[in-house]
Design an enzyme around this catalytic site. Structure first.
Site, short mmCIF file in Angstrom:
data_model
loop_
_atom_site.label_atom_id
_atom_site.label_comp_id
_atom_site.label_asym_id
_atom_site.label_seq_id
_atom_site.Cartn_x
_atom_site.Cartn_y
_atom_site.Cartn_z
N ARG A 169 -98.71 -63.42 1.98
CA ARG A 169 -98.31 -62.99 3.32
C ARG A 169 -98.36 -61.48 3.39
O ARG A 169 -97.66 -60.80 2.63
CB ARG A 169 -96.87 -63.43 3.63
CG ARG A 169 -96.63 -64.94 3.54
CD ARG A 169 -97.01 -65.64 4.82
NE ARG A 169 -97.02 -67.08 4.63
CZ ARG A 169 -96.04 -67.89 5.02
NH1 ARG A 169 -94.97 -67.39 5.62
NH2 ARG A 169 -96.15 -69.19 4.83
N GLU A 229 -96.87 -59.24 4.79
CA GLU A 229 -95.65 -58.83 5.49
C GLU A 229 -95.67 -57.33 5.71
O GLU A 229 -96.04 -56.58 4.82
CB GLU A 229 -94.41 -59.15 4.65
CG GLU A 229 -94.22 -60.61 4.30
CD GLU A 229 -93.79 -61.45 5.49
OE1 GLU A 229 -93.46 -60.86 6.55
OE2 GLU A 229 -93.81 -62.70 5.36
N ARG A 261 -85.75 -60.47 1.54
CA ARG A 261 -86.18 -61.85 1.29
C ARG A 261 -87.65 -62.14 1.55
O ARG A 261 -88.06 -63.30 1.58
CB ARG A 261 -85.30 -62.80 2.11
CG ARG A 261 -85.40 -62.56 3.59
CD ARG A 261 -84.50 -63.54 4.29
NE ARG A 261 -84.81 -63.54 5.70
CZ ARG A 261 -84.64 -64.57 6.49
NH1 ARG A 261 -84.18 -65.70 6.02
NH2 ARG A 261 -84.94 -64.50 7.76
N HIS A 262 -88.44 -61.08 1.77
CA HIS A 262 -89.88 -61.28 1.99
C HIS A 262 -90.70 -60.63 0.88
O HIS A 262 -90.51 -59.46 0.57
CB HIS A 262 -90.31 -60.70 3.33
CG HIS A 262 -89.82 -61.49 4.50
ND1 HIS A 262 -88.66 -61.18 5.16
CD2 HIS A 262 -90.32 -62.59 5.10
CE1 HIS A 262 -88.47 -62.06 6.14
NE2 HIS A 262 -89.46 -62.93 6.12
N GLU A 285 -82.84 -69.21 5.18
CA GLU A 285 -83.88 -70.24 5.16
C GLU A 285 -84.59 -70.34 3.82
O GLU A 285 -85.03 -69.35 3.25
CB GLU A 285 -84.92 -69.88 6.24
CG GLU A 285 -86.09 -70.83 6.31
CD GLU A 285 -87.31 -70.19 6.98
OE1 GLU A 285 -87.13 -69.40 7.92
OE2 GLU A 285 -88.43 -70.50 6.54
N SER A 314 -89.26 -74.63 5.59
CA SER A 314 -89.51 -75.09 6.95
C SER A 314 -90.44 -76.29 6.88
O SER A 314 -91.29 -76.38 5.99
CB SER A 314 -90.03 -73.97 7.84
OG SER A 314 -91.35 -73.70 7.54
N ARG A 363 -86.98 -67.92 -3.18
CA ARG A 363 -85.79 -68.00 -2.31
C ARG A 363 -84.80 -69.03 -2.82
O ARG A 363 -83.59 -68.82 -2.72
CB ARG A 363 -86.22 -68.37 -0.89
CG ARG A 363 -86.87 -67.22 -0.19
CD ARG A 363 -86.43 -67.14 1.24
NE ARG A 363 -87.27 -66.16 1.92
CZ ARG A 363 -87.60 -66.22 3.19
NH1 ARG A 363 -87.16 -67.23 3.93
NH2 ARG A 363 -88.33 -65.28 3.73
O1 4AD Z 1 -91.67 -70.99 6.95
P1 4AD Z 1 -93.01 -70.89 6.30
O2 4AD Z 1 -93.88 -69.78 6.74
O3 4AD Z 1 -93.71 -72.29 6.53
C1 4AD Z 1 -94.96 -72.65 6.10
O4 4AD Z 1 -95.67 -71.97 5.38
C2 4AD Z 1 -95.34 -74.02 6.50
N1 4AD Z 1 -96.76 -74.23 6.22
C3 4AD Z 1 -94.48 -75.01 5.75
C4 4AD Z 1 -94.68 -76.41 6.18
O5 4AD Z 1 -95.04 -77.24 5.38
N2 4AD Z 1 -94.42 -76.67 7.44
O6 4AD Z 1 -92.82 -70.80 4.74
C5 4AD Z 1 -92.17 -71.81 4.03
C6 4AD Z 1 -91.12 -71.21 3.12
C7 4AD Z 1 -90.00 -70.49 3.85
O7 4AD Z 1 -88.98 -71.38 4.23
C8 4AD Z 1 -89.51 -69.53 2.80
O8 4AD Z 1 -88.66 -70.18 1.87
C9 4AD Z 1 -90.77 -69.17 2.08
O9 4AD Z 1 -91.70 -70.21 2.31
N3 4AD Z 1 -91.32 -67.91 2.56
C10 4AD Z 1 -91.29 -66.75 1.87
N4 4AD Z 1 -90.79 -66.45 0.67
C11 4AD Z 1 -90.93 -65.19 0.23
N5 4AD Z 1 -91.56 -64.22 0.92
C12 4AD Z 1 -92.10 -64.49 2.14
N6 4AD Z 1 -92.75 -63.54 2.78
C13 4AD Z 1 -91.96 -65.79 2.66
N7 4AD Z 1 -92.37 -66.40 3.80
C14 4AD Z 1 -91.97 -67.68 3.71
#
Ligand code: 4AD
Length: 466
Positions: A238, A240, A246-247, A389, A392, A440
């Site tokens: 990502r 970001e 937390r990212h 979170e 998701s 996380r």
């Molecule tokens: O919420 P996210 O973006 O959802 C998806 O990627 C969907 N494809 C999931 C699905 O099957 N519907 O990311 C899922 C999880 C988040 O809840 C969080 O725990 C983690 O990935 N996450 C990160 N962890 C660390 N750094 C980041 N930048 C994160 N972004 C998401």
């Protein structure tokens, strides 16, 4: 080969026995020309070794040699285990070793960029030491991350990454036992998988490409390919641009995708049983690791119910409004509001772990299935630990026409995902799944304050090294 004993296995029952151990010299304390103490560390454990001149085994030269050892050198010790009368302060093991032989396997430089003992202090220890006017250095996060090889030697860090391995292991074992198949999807893909701007773009032999933001599209295609239930453990990228606690720009995703027979709550049920099993397993099998973390970063054990609480988004909004928090009933929740809801849930239901379902459709990705009874909402959920979170998930749109409309409505160039959309034209079962961030889960299970603590070599907007 000779028989080696791990430092963590040095217990009372070995009293009087001769043992051979290898460790890192954590502290070297000369007492006189005839006596010195060496504390050896291995993983999360430490033991005190005593070198005391006698007629048979220990010469004054040996004491001189030991006191000249540099901290963090690799040292072998052979000696007799003994149990002192007084409890030993400052080491995990409650026995000592009376040294008979000591070897230095490899010397560390004498001036280290991080003093590992200092890096292992808890905030309470630091304050006590400051109050006592003791000389030591407070090790900041950037220094830790710059010299991560030394930083991860602290018992808390050793424990964090052992727990991380355990989480991954339970994830696989549980899902395998439920008939899921482990898969691997490509990380080099043509378009963005989650939409939005947070995507790393690259050149793929002259063709524009992206680093996968999740296995989302391909794990669904594998379901279209008839696999029924799948999971994946792999890197997620990502781009970001905000620097938060937390990212990360690269993290480990634990992903699940499965056919749904009647209701997307079947997916929530997997989340429920998987995580209750995981928390039970960690509490039961990682006691040493959890107490090592607790010594440096004290935390309250996670509260969770035997059957995971499931609230609807509307119920969550109501709880927040009743508590006087202003929220948009069809908007997303920000970090602060999520935390607040976490507190309210804890007060009312006595749990730090819960599922919030039926999110407004507008705040979910294009592939999310709208609710049949009210398309303002969606068959989706997030899962929280201590108000933050970790997951998701959702039911996905398996109808190609609706999927195209939804992608277009979300501003996605459908050309870049045409083979994905086509997958649903050949007979695709209703399905759903979820994604978990491994770092996380560990961070929040142990109530750590920063995700960089649970990534060995974190990648964030400002860090690409080491
Ligand atoms: O919420 P996210 O973006 O959802 C998806 O990627 C969907 N494809 C999931 C699905 O099957 N519907 O990311 C899922 C999880 C988040 O809840 C969080 O725990 C983690 O990935 N996450 C990160 N962890 C660390 N750094 C980041 N930048 C994160 N972004 C998401």
């Amino acid at each position: 080969g000779r028989e080696w004993t791990e430092i963590g296995a040095l217990v009372d029952e070995l009293s009087g026995r001769s043992v051979l151990v290898r460790g890192v010299a954590q502290t070297i304390r000369p007492v006189s020309k005839k006596m010195a103490f060496v504390v050896l560390r291995q993983y999360v454990s430490t033991v005190q070794c005593i070198l005391s001149v006698d007629k048979e085994f220990v010469s004054p030269q040996m004491v001189k040699f030991a006191t000249a050892l540099s901290k963090e050198s690799i040292v072998d010790v052979e000696g007799i285990v003994s149990v002192p009368k007084e409890p030993i302060k400052g080491t995990t093991q409650q026995v000592e070793i009376q040294i008979r032989k000591i070897y230095c396997v490899n010397r560390a430089v004498s001036l280290l960029p991080i003093n590992v003992e200092d890096a292992a202090r808890s905030e309470a220890d630091i304050q006590k030491a400051e109050f006592a006017g003791e000389q030591f250095s407070r090790v900041g996060q950037d220094t830790r991350l710059n010299y991560r090889v030394l930083d991860i030697r602290t018992p808390a860090n050793q424990a964090i990454f052992r727990i991380q391995c355990h989480v991954e292991d339970v994830f696989r074992r549980f899902l395998r036992s439920e008939g899921f198949v482990g898969i691997h999807t490509p990380k080099l893909i043509a378009g963005s998988s989650e939409g939005g701007a947070a995507v790393f773009k690259l050149d793929y032999k002259g063709q524009p490409a992206c680093l996968a933001q999740s296995p989302q599209l391909h794990k669904q295609m594998v379901i279209c390919g008839g696999f029924g239930r799948v999971f994946e453990v792999g890197p997620v990228f990502r781009a970001e641009d905000s620097y938060t606690h937390r990212h990360l720009c690269e993290f480990v995703g634990l992903d699940v995708e499965m056919e749904i027979k009647e209701h997307y709550f079947e997916v929530c049920d997997i989340v429920d049983r998987l995580f209750v099993a995981m928390f039970d397993d960690l509490n039961e099998n990682c006691k040493t690791e959890l107490s090592a973390i607790n010594r440096q970063y004290p935390f309250e054990p996670l509260k969770y119910l035997r059957k995971t609480l499931k609230l609807t988004f509307e119920e969550g909004i109501k709880m927040l409004q009743d508590a006087g928090v202003e929220v948009d009933p069809l908007g997303d929740l920000n970090t602060e509001v999520e935390r607040k809801l976490g507190q309210l849930v804890r007060e009312k239901y006595d749990t730090d772990f819960y599922i919030l379902c039926r999110y407004p459709l507008a705040v979910r990705p294009f592939y999310t299935m709208p609710c049949y009874d009210d398309p303002k909402y969606s068959n989706s959920f997030d899962v929280f630990i201590r108000g933050e979170e970790i997951i998701s998930g959702a039911q996905r749109v398996h109808l190609p026409e609706l999927l195209t409309t939804r992608a277009e409505a979300c501003g996605i160039d459908v050309k870049t995902i045409s083979s994905y959309i086509d997958s649903f034209r050949y007979g695709a079962p209703p399905h759903g799944g979820f994604g978990v961030g491994l770092e996380r889960v560990v961070m929040l299970f142990c109530a750590l304050n920063n995700i960089r603590k649970t990534s060995l070599f974190p990648r964030d907007p400002q860090r690409l090294a080491p």
